[in-house]
Design an enzyme around this catalytic site. Structure first.
Site, short mmCIF file in Angstrom:
data_model
loop_
_atom_site.label_atom_id
_atom_site.label_comp_id
_atom_site.label_asym_id
_atom_site.label_seq_id
_atom_site.Cartn_x
_atom_site.Cartn_y
_atom_site.Cartn_z
CG HIS A 1 -3.45 -3.88 3.05
ND1 HIS A 1 -2.41 -3.44 3.90
CD2 HIS A 1 -4.17 -2.59 2.57
CE1 HIS A 1 -2.63 -2.00 4.05
NE2 HIS A 1 -3.60 -1.67 2.99
CD GLU B 1 -1.29 -6.60 5.16
OE1 GLU B 1 -1.56 -5.54 5.56
OE2 GLU B 1 -0.87 -7.14 3.96
CB CYS C 1 -1.15 -0.03 1.29
SG CYS C 1 -2.37 1.18 0.98
#
Length: 561
Positions: free
Chosen positions: A525, A527, A398
């Protein structure tokens, strides 16, 4: 529907979220389908506008919900996909009630906390509990509800009253209350003290809720004498007093619960013994124990803004853990405050500046996660430049991707004042711009949020190979700025390649530097979708590159498996 409520007492931060997740893991291992709800008593509508320093990271769901980080624990532990409605806040409840009042739904009645707010809470819980979250049809068997905060908090009172009413309406066979409490040890005496838990349970009982199980948090295993006191004064059977003592890693918590027959006590209370099987946690046990036995590690430089509170990057840390364990490594994360790398800190705090650069240079890879605001941006650019010029594996997420574009424009294209309009509205080279559809007046839920499709443009790119040569990937987003599409041609001519774009082809999602071993930036993102045993492709790629095994892995696993 069967409900398991997890409440907390004495102090906050005891690990109610991990406890609730672990209860779900054990029940799921017994063959039951489990869903989860997190209640946050704060007045915010959602977690989107809250500071990471104050509340930890904002976890983003597929549907764009900005929620409490505990929902990330639920998704990782239970391997489910939750919705924004699985996170209930005081703000959401009051907003829904006030909207009804404005429409005239209450037919002139005086709107009160009881019954209108409490009814809204109950209705919300019961409607969300039946939404399937595990890719199967139909409602789950058990809904695990975590009540945030601590018993006695004034903002929790409407929720406790609503849950009391819920327990009464669904009946005793459908409601189980687990109270998580602290058993402190005073340094001078060295004795495990049960009195704080006794007071907490007494307060809970005074509010109309009686715990069926106690989950006692302590540094060391609970002594029998402490258990005797708790059973006698809290009116909880001895076999329903669970001890969650400190363990090497949180994957041991479901095993702790299983070993103390927590599932039996919960299933007995919920009248589910005949529906359940003995818990099968073999794979979970292997995962927890294998991590304990890992000896080799890899050093990862995490260059961010909120490194003072590691929960600010909880999902990033977990994604690194998943990727490292998949390669039989321990993650050794070196936290670097981005501002410590900047030239200004060399004058104000020379020792901190030198230590930060020494740490960066000794790491095997560099990761720059997301964030907002201009503090530390110069330091992040210096980290990106160091990684780019020294062939150190780099992953920018990001803001980390936007930083790498700004740094490339300044260093390679010679645009000295290249910047994001977030940091410099008057920049002559706006390489990162505000998204056209964004709101400049409202902060909450106005970003580009949730799962969006990214189309991979170059089959020969590292990212494409890591994702198994898929045509597209669906990852979660949370941003209001994007790389300026008008400058893509110039950037690509200079060597920076954009290998992933959205469906319009104008919004840049993934960048790579082909001349570099691993220099990747992503607007999304990754994750948030990483799971134990199923790590994110990009985090795995970073760790592989850091250990110089990326090329061998890609050649052996052409489908990304």
């Amino acid at each position: 529907m069967k409900y398991v409520l997890v409440s907390g007492g004495v102090v906050s931060g005891l690990g109610k979220g991990v406890t609730a997740s672990s209860v779900g893991v054990v029940l799921k291992a017994c063959g039951l389908r489990v869903t989860s709800i997190k209640i946050d008593p704060y007045l915010n509508i959602d977690a989107g506008t809250m500071s990471p320093f104050e509340h930890g990271e904002v976890f983003v769901l597929d549907d764009g919900g900005e929620v409490d980080l505990d929902l990330g624990n639920y998704e990782r532990f239970l391997d489910v996909t939750l919705t924004k409605d699985n996170n209930i806040t005081t703000g959401k409840i009051y907003q829904s009630v006030l909207e009804k009042e404005r429409r005239g739904d209450y037919l002139g009645k005086t709107v009160q906390v009881v019954p209108h707010i409490t009814d809204a809470i109950k209705d919300w819980i019961e409607s969300v509990a039946v939404i399937p979250v595990d890719r199967n049809e139909g409602p789950a068997d058990v809904c695990v509800i975590e009540l945030g905060g601590t018993v006695g908090d004034i903002e929790s009172m409407p929720f406790i009253e609503a849950l009391r009413q819920l327990s009464f309406s669904v009946g005793p066979d459908n409601f189980c209350l687990i109270h998580v409490s602290l058993i402190p040890v005073l340094g001078v005496v060295g004795e495990q003290k049960t009195k704080p838990t006794q007071h907490s349970v007494r307060e809970l009982r005074a509010l109309g809720l009686t715990p069926h199980l106690l989950a006692c948090r302590s540094a060391e295993p609970l002594l029998q004498s402490a258990k005797d006191k708790l059973s006698q004064f809290c009116h909880v059977p001895m076999n329903s007093i669970l001890n969650i003592h400190d363990v090497p890693n949180i994957w041991h918590i479901p095993l702790l619960l299983r070993n103390q027959n927590a599932h039996h006590s919960i299933l007995q209370q919920l009248n589910l013994l005949s529906n359940a099987t003995p818990p099968d946690l073999q794979r979970w046990t292997e995962m927890a124990e294998s991590y304990d036995n890992l000896t080799e590690s890899v050093r990862i430089a995490m260059v961010g803004k909120y490194v003072g509170l590691t929960d600010s990057y909880l999902s990033v840390v977990k994604a690194l853990l998943h990727a490292c364990v998949a390669r039989s490594l321990r993650p050794s994360i070196d936290w670097i405050a981005a501002s410590d790398l900047e030239d200004e800190s060399a004058k104000s705090t020379p020792e901190g500046h030198a230590a930060a650069w020494e740490t960066l240079k000794s790491a095997a890879c560099v990761l720059v996660p997301g964030g907002f605001g201009d503090r530390g941006v110069k330091g992040m650019m210096l980290a990106a430049k160091y990684a780019r010029e020294n062939n150190v594996p780099y992953l920018g997420i990001c803001l980390g991707m936007q930083i790498s574009v700004i740094e490339f424009a300044r260093s390679v294209l010679g645009w000295e004042r290249a910047n994001s309009v977030e940091f410099d509205a008057q920049t002559p080279n706006p390489v990162v711009i505000f998204m056209p559809e964004g709101s400049r007046t409202h902060m909450g839920s106005t970003m580009r949020l949730g799962s969006r499709r990214t189309f991979l443009q170059a089959p020969d790119s590292i990212t494409s190979k890591l994702y198994g040569n898929s045509e597209y990937v669906d990852e979660r987003h949370r941003h209001r700025y994007e790389v300026n599409p008008d400058l893509i041609g110039t950037l690509e001519e200079a060597g920076l390649k954009f290998v992933g774009k959205d469906e319009s082809g104008k919004r840049m999602e993934i960048l790579e530097l082909p001349s570099h071993p691993f220099y990747v930036g992503v607007q999304f993102h990754p994750e948030f979708k990483s799971r134990p045993g199923r790590p994110s492709a990009l985090f795995l790629g970073l760790i592989l590159a850091a250990t110089r095994k990326l090329e061998a892995h890609i050649s052996r696993h052409p489908n990304g498996s």
